[in-house]
Design a protein around this motif. Sequence first.
Motif, PDB file in Angstrom:
ATOM      1  N   ALA A  95      41.508   6.098 -33.805  1.00 50.66           N
ATOM      2  CA  ALA A  95      41.962   7.392 -33.613  1.00 50.66           C
ATOM      3  C   ALA A  95      43.331   7.812 -34.170  1.00 50.66           C
ATOM      4  CB  ALA A  95      41.827   8.007 -32.194  1.00 50.66           C
ATOM      5  N   LEU A 145      33.234  12.697 -33.402  1.00 53.80           N
ATOM      6  CA  LEU A 145      34.613  12.914 -33.377  1.00 53.80           C
ATOM      7  C   LEU A 145      35.258  13.970 -32.545  1.00 53.80           C
ATOM      8  CD1 LEU A 145      35.769  11.836 -37.120  1.00 53.80           C
ATOM      9  CD2 LEU A 145      36.122  10.439 -34.829  1.00 53.80           C
ATOM     10  N   GLN A 148      34.960  13.368 -28.916  1.00 52.48           N
ATOM     11  CA  GLN A 148      36.083  12.699 -28.621  1.00 52.48           C
ATOM     12  C   GLN A 148      37.225  13.401 -28.510  1.00 52.48           C
ATOM     13  OE1 GLN A 148      34.708   9.873 -27.092  1.00 52.48           O
ATOM     14  NE2 GLN A 148      32.817  10.593 -28.112  1.00 52.48           N
ATOM     15  N   GLN A 150      39.007  13.663 -31.220  1.00 46.99           N
ATOM     16  CA  GLN A 150      40.058  12.968 -32.206  1.00 46.99           C
ATOM     17  C   GLN A 150      40.405  13.737 -33.315  1.00 46.99           C
ATOM     18  OE1 GLN A 150      38.210   9.169 -33.072  1.00 46.99           O
ATOM     19  NE2 GLN A 150      38.121   8.262 -31.041  1.00 46.99           N
TER      20      GLN A 150
END
Length: 223
Positions: A95, A145, A148, A150
Motif C-alpha cells: 500500500a 484496491l 481497501q 488504497q
Amino acid sequence: MSQQAFASPRHVVVLAHPNADSFNASVVRTYCETACSCGQETIVRDLYAMDFNPVLTDDERPQKQGVRLSPDVEAELAVIRGADIYTFVYPIWFAMPPAMMIGYIDRVIGAGVTARAIQDRAGESVLSGQHMLNITSSATRDVWLDEQGQVQSLRTLVGDYLRNALAARSCEHLHLGGVVEGNSKRFVDQALYEVFERARKVCAMLAAERHAGSNRQFSADRS
C-alpha cells in the motif's frame, strides 16, 4: 524575449523499480517516447540504476542552524531543477511506494523544507509552481484496491499532500492495476496505451502553457 519562452517543455521522469525489464520500465519508455515525439525533452532518473541512497541523514534535516545538503543531493537537484513536470513511476508495495521512492522524496524533492513551511503551504522545492504526475502499478485490480481505500490513500499521501505542502501547480495520478508476471501482450499494450494517452495530454497542456507564456512575454516586451 527570454530563452525560456523558446525552450521546449521539460519532463523529469523518476523510476523506482529494481528490474530494468519491469512493466514500470516499459511505462517510462512509453512516456518518454511519447513526449519526445511531441518535441519535448525528457530526463530519466532511474533510482536503482543510479544506486541512489534513500537514507536521510540527520544533517540533511532542516534545523535551527539550517540544512546541509549532501553532495549527491545537490548534484541531483542541479540535474532536475527547472522541469515543467515531475513524473514519478513506481509500483505499489504494501500500500506504499517503494522505500527508494520515499527516500528520494525525503532527500531530494523535499530538500530543506521545514515542518513550518509545510503547515503554511509555503515549502520551496523543485515542485513549487510545477506539475506533478504519479503513474503507479499494482498486482491487484483497481476494484479490490478501491475496497481497501488504497488508491485514494496513495493519492492523498503522494499527491494532494505534496501538492499542497510544496506548492506544486497540479497533481494527477494514473493507476494501472492487475500487473503480474505473465500478463498477455494485449493487456500490456492496452495499459501502455493509457500511458501514451496520458503523456500526450500532458504534452498538450505544457505546450499550451508555453505558448501562452510566450505571448505574455511578447506583449510585455512590446509595452
